[in-house]
Design a protein around this motif. Structure first.
Motif: not given
Length: 288
Positions: A172-190
């Protein structure tokens, strides 16, 4: 008044106008008295001469130190991709006769900033940019505390996703994530996030964010990123598993010797369950 003839009384003198000098600011103010300001009213004297020395009021400047304490405005903001601005200052004055109208400031008293950084953005207030313009005060000092703008990074928490499944023999694998607090501004991100975790047998394992890369052009200092582990859980199979044990048989003719039949066969209705998953206990009477 001094009079050369003792028989002439001061009451015989009439003043046309006022004998007053007045003023508010530093200066020398005269009464404006002249011989023409006085008139003889006595008929007993026909030759009265008025020698006049004008009166005056002199106001001198305040020599005691006046302290003007300048405190620039300040603010702490959280990065949001927009420009922040802080303007202005407060002034406290040690002498209540001196006001904010009595000095000038030649600077901008403004500070702007967009990106988060360790140090605050300075407003740039300096004592030499303040000038006393009131001549009634000769000793004015300016004590300045600069204003500033502090931009803190935006806080973002990312959590590795959790998952569970019933045991099926594969990891069992799960190669994903969730942003649980806050947020990026505009087009910023990973640009990418690496998540590592695996669980095959019944039990639990941590699902861990092992690294991330911000998208091109994103300043790392604008964000404070924290990671939280997820959990991978494999639960047991609850469906009934039937294990059929069939002992081996044989038919032989009596030969006067001890004869033996050994072994058994196993048939399991679930391919995930193996013969090694159960314990065999044998005694002289058979299989248990």
């Amino acid at each position: 008044a001094s009079i050369s003839n003792p028989k002439y009384a001061e009451a015989n003198i009439k003043l046309n106008g006022t004998a007053k000098a007045e003023g508010k600011d530093v200066n020398k103010y005269t009464m404006g008295l002249t011989a023409a300001s006085f008139e003889n009213t006595s008929t007993n004297f026909t030759n009265v001469e008025f020698e006049v020395e004008d009166g005056w009021l002199e106001i001198t400047p305040v020599e005691a130190t006046v302290t003007v304490t300048i405190t620039g405005h300040n603010a702490t903001q959280t990065y949001n991709g927009s420009e922040y601005t802080v303007t202005g200052f407060n002034a406290t004055i040690s002498n209540d006769k001196y006001t904010t109208n009595d000095f000038t400031y030649t600077g901008a008293a403004t500070v702007k900033g967009t990106n988060a950084q360790d140090a605050a953005y300075p407003m740039g207030l300096k004592a030499e940019d303040f000038t006393n313009t009131n001549t009634n005060f000769t000793n004015v000092e300016f004590v300045v505390t600069d204003g500033w703008l502090k931009i803190e990074p935006a806080e973002i928490e990312i959590t590795a996703d959790s998952d569970e499944k019933v045991y099926n023999g594969t990891a069992l694998t799960k190669n994903s994530y969730t942003i649980t607090k806050g947020e990026f501004c505009g087009t910023d991100g990973f640009k990418s996030v690496s998540v590592t975790g695996s669980q095959t047998d019944v039990g639990t394992a941590e699902n861990v964010i092992t690294g991330y890369e911000l998208a091109d052009g994103v300043l790392a200092g604008n964000y404070k990123i924290t990671t939280v582990k997820g959990e991978l859980e494999v639960t047991p199979v609850t469906d009934k598993v039937v294990v059929k044990i069939t002992g081996k048989t044989d038919t032989r003719e009596y030969n006067g010797q001890k004869q033996t039949v050994e072994g058994y066969t196993v048939k399991i209705d679930n391919s995930l369950y193996k013969e090694t998953d159960f314990h065999k206990r044998l005694n002289t009477t058979g299989f248990h």
